[in-house]
Write a protein that holds these residues in place. Structure first.
Motif: not given
Length: 900
Positions: A158-162, A182-187, A367-368
């Motif tokens: 599981v991926v989460y912020p910070q 959001n986290e996937l896109g930022f990573d 996101f697209q």
């Protein structure tokens, strides 16, 4: 009399029915295998996974393995969770594996359905991402479904912020990874800003299953993800402009609510100019129409938008002296999200909170374009059919409606339209009281915090106990939703707050058990669970008798999909229920989209106060209005995407080049190609083609070679030689520069030179890309005006963006070449001076701060045997992001690893 279309549908079924029917043989195959998989031991289920992986590795297709893999997964889920998937859930899983969106109603078990295609596609070893709308759901679903994957011998992350970097890297390396969009896109963006391969998080984009796909791929896709850095502080400018905006009157601006647009009139511009000159913002003698006033005009426009288009407690709330945006579709707070282009700062000035500096874009993606990176994409939601065209056109995703396991027993009543808002609210309060007294739980949907609190006040006056769920009660969300199905409960919810949690009739057993154990931690959980289950089952029967959950909507949304989401809360898994929409001619949708004719018609019909018009025709006309709005919104998103596609093509090139540089063992050849290209450009510039020798600029070429290549060569003498042409000069410059760089590489040593070349290339690419993004932003903001000259803004943008990209690559080559040619190793004296400066700085820091060592300082000092703090030759090869071994407390890349 039935039309031809209706007759054909009755005989042949709808296209959707035929698609669902086509999966029947596959479902029968999976069911037939159940008897074979049931007797297997737990170890045998895991062994089956290993066998499937081997078969896939040898070339067998996932479609061939599907029946056995689904049968194995169904058995794993039955043992791990005690849940046996229904046939309709298997059907949903099949469609998702094929790259479709499965539209499944609330309570049909979508979370479990996702495990089937996820397990099957994870057999390739390339990983599967399951995307959720918030961090709570990502953690909850990962924790819950990891039991299924564990039973089958697969890992879950599981991926989460910070999140700590090592933990995040391990989560991405798992077979199945749960994360928010959001986290996937930022990573993805962060990965493309890193300087070493070992720092990367994501390992590719194989297959993604998007939960609440309509919310993520449509609602949230209107705002790009941006990683930004701070720029100049202009807070005083915002505050000064903010004092002027409230002085404006209606004739100073024109407001178009349909398109959410506001502009100054000529009177408004004159009024502004006068006040801005008085406030000293506009210099004396300068007009708003002058080119120098562009920045001021931009900020004034943003101030106007902040005041006239953004409403407190609807679009944002003020919390802890900051502006927190509210998602218009879910009613949730979007902590950390900021509006770009100075609009957020204008709202901060309006509300009198601290103004944060504007940011400069370092990297961005929509996101697209992020989700189109995946080799295969699938989704699931309760409401997607109304947006079917957009899913197909943008993402190549088909939408299939999966039948419910049990027939829907909910009664959907026709809309009731009142003339005024007052009459509507009186009718709503009376209806809620009636349902509450009958013991029927009621979920009331509102469109803003303001309206939910207004309705709450009305109910308080009438003495009706209720809960309010909006962005202010964010923390209690799960508890409020869990209680919404209790006997006689009344819950007011802003939009779709509570998505991802089922409203169960009689209340949520798990939440009640958790609450009971929190009150008495010493108690035995089993008897408590048994007691609560019995009580809830009894209450559920009473609620069913009262008519099930009653969903009462106080307004129609612009999108039919949001209305359907609210409606879908009732009638879960065949439960009874009802839904009704109460509207008035004062509602936003009715007011903006032509209610005057309807008002006149109702007056002619002689409608009395408190009466409502209820007719299927009204429903139809409202749906048509909503469809028009949806179509317009789709066109806006499509147009935005066309512009972003231009940037996306360039983004792929830049990110691809960065990746190649990071993976390359040897970069001397790339650096040499760049250098030779720069030499070609210099020669072309000073010795143009098809010109005579007396037109050649020998002095200019000499100066350019000295500045760019750091070489003092007799270029002028070469140019004046007899029989010399541009090709000979090129060759001489190639040879001299190659010799010079070979000598430099020998000075630094091969390893150091390779590291310098890599970091210089990456840093220069990042800097140039940042500047390019800013230029494209400015181009986007003005290119629309080309339409007045009968030129297509999109084509103009494409052409200019391409030219800008070409010139960026040229200047990139020149910058890298110049830096590499001018870099030199430090002499021993220079090294000693630098170390002395750092030690003095370190002593000052220690005197003024806590005497404890900084994080990483102790580790740096206790490095390898033979380590001497003042001697860089004993430091080994520290990573760019490690603390500098000299003990300054800075990262190595900002200290001794800094490139000249």
């Amino acid at each position: 009399m039935l039309g031809l279309g209706s007759v054909a549908r009755k005989v042949f079924g709808t296209p959707n029915d035929r698609k669902v029917k086509a999966t029947r043989p596959l479902v029968d195959k999976i069911n037939a295998l159940e008897a074979e998989f049931e007797p297997l031991s737990d170890d045998a289920l895991i062994a089956k996974t290993a066998e499937f992986k081997e078969r896939v590795a040898k070339g067998e297709s996932l479609d061939d393995i599907l029946p056995e893999a689904f049968a194995n997964c169904r058995e794993g889920a039955r043992r791990a969770l005690g849940l046996r998937a229904f046939d309709v859930q298997l059907t949903g899983g099949i469609f998702m594996h094929q790259g479709n969106i499965a539209e499944m109603k609330t309570g049909e078990g979508k979370t479990l359905v996702a495990t089937f295609p996820a397990y099957l596609n994870a057999l390739t070893g390339k990983g599967v991402h399951i995307v959720t709308v918030n961090d709570y759901l990502a953690r909850r679903d990962a924790d819950w479904m990891s039991k299924v994957y564990g039973q089958l011998g697969m890992t879950t992350g599981v991926v989460y912020p910070q999140q700590p970097e090592d933990e995040k890297r391990a989560a991405y390396a798992a077979d199945v990874t749960y994360a928010t969009n959001n986290e996937l896109g930022f990573d993805y963006l962060r990965d493309n800003m890193r300087s070493e391969l070992r720092q990367l998080m994501q390992r590719g984009h194989n297959f993604a299953i998007v939960d609440e796909v309509d919310s993520i791929l449509i609602d949230e896709a209107r705002t790009p993800l941006i990683i930004s850095g701070p720029s100049d502080d202009r807070s005083e400018l915002y505050r000064t402009i903010d004092k002027v905006i409230p002085l404006l009157t209606d004739e100073h601006y024109s407001l178009d609510e349909k398109t959410r647009n506001v502009t100054f009139t000529d009177d408004g511009n004159e009024f502004l100019e006068e006040h801005l000159l008085g406030a000293g913002i506009l210099p004396e003698g300068q007009s708003l129409y002058d080119p120098e006033s562009t920045t001021i005009v931009h900020h004034v426009n943003q101030g106007l938008r902040a005041h006239k288009l953004f409403t407190k407690d609807k679009d944002y709330i003020v919390r802890d002296d900051s502006i927190v945006l509210i998602d218009e579709f879910t009613g949730r707070m979007m902590a950390g999200r900021r509006l770009s282009d100075g609009l957020h700062q204008a709202i901060e000035a309006k509300e009198g909170v601290d103004i944060q500096p504007e940011n400069v874009t370092l990297a961005s993606v929509t996101f697209q374009n992020y989700f189109r990176l995946y080799d295969k994409l699938a989704g699931m939601t309760g409401t997607a059919l109304t947006e079917e065209e957009e899913f197909l056109e943008i993402y190549k995703l088909g939408v299939v409606e999966i039948p419910t396991n049990r027939p829907i027993a909910r009664v959907d009543e026709h809309d009731a339209v009142y003339r005024t808002a007052q009459e509507k609210y009186d009718a709503i309060v009376a209806e809620i009281k009636r349902a509450h007294e009958a013991g029927q739980p009621t979920l009331v949907g509102t469109t803003s915090i303001e309206k939910s609190e207004f309705l709450s006040e009305l109910l308080q006056k009438e003495g009706v106990p209720h809960n309010v769920l909006n962005a202010r009660q964010h923390e209690q969300e799960a508890q409020i939703v869990a209680d919404a199905g209790k006997l006689g409960a009344v819950t007011i919810a802003t939009n779709m707050a509570g998505r991802g949690t089922d409203i169960q009739l009689g209340g949520n057993v798990d939440m009640k058990v958790m609450q009971a154990l929190a009150d008495d931690p010493e108690a035995d959980p089993e008897p408590i669970r048994a007691r609560i289950q019995a009580e809830t089952a009894d209450e559920k029967e009473k609620v069913k008798t009262a008519g099930g959950l009653f969903v009462l909507a106080t307004e129609r949304h612009e999108s039919r999909r949001i209305d359907n989401q609210l409606r879908g809360r009732s009638g879960r898994q065949g439960d009874p229920g009802r839904s009704a929409f109460f509207l008035s001619l004062d509602d936003d949708l009715m007011r903006i989209f032509g209610s005057e004719r309807l008002d006149n018609m109702l007056q002619k019909l002689g409608m009395k106060e408190g009466e409502a018009i209820v007719h299927p025709w009204v429903n139809k006309s409202l749906e048509r209005a909503q469809a028009k709005v949806e179509g317009r919104n789709f066109d806006i998103r499509k147009q935005l995407l066309k512009f972003d596609d231009v940037q996306n093509d360039q983004r792929k090139v830049i990110f691809g080049q960065r990746r190649e540089i990071m993976e390359a063992e040897e970069l001397a050849e790339i650096a040499q190609d760049m250098r030779h290209q720069v030499i070609d450009d210099l020669v072309d510039q000073h010795i143009p083609a098809k010109t005579y020798a007396d037109q050649w600029d020998g002095d200019g070429l000499y100066v350019s070679v000295l500045e760019t290549l750091n070489l003092d060569l007799p270029v002028k003498a070469w140019v004046e030689e007899d029989g010399v042409d541009d090709e000979i000069i090129r060759e001489r410059l190639y040879d001299e520069s190659d010799r010079y760089m070979a000598a430099k590489a020998a000075q630094f040593g091969p390893t150091n030179m390779r590291q310098i070349e890599k970091q210089l290339l990456l840093q220069t690419i990042d800097g140039k890309w940042r500047e390019h993004l800013l230029t494209l932003e400015h181009l986007r903001s003005v290119v629309g005006f080309r339409g007045y000259a009968q030129r297509d803004p999109l084509n103009e943008y494409k052409n200019e963006a391409f030219q800008l990209f070409e010139s960026m690559l040229d200047s990139l080559r020149a910058d890298v070449t110049k830096k590499l040619c001018q870099i030199k190793p430090l002499s021993e004296d220079e090294q000693r001076q630098m170390i002395a400066q750092i030690q003095a700085q370190r002593a000052r820091v220690r005197e003024s701060a806590d005497p404890q060592p900084k994080p990483g300082e102790a580790e740096a000092e206790a490095a390898a045997p033979g380590f001497v703090e003042s001697d860089p030759t004993t430091w080994g090869n520290p990573s760019r992001n490690d603390p500098c071994p000299c003990g300054s407390g800075k990262k190595f890349k900002h200290c001794h690893g800094q490139l000249a």
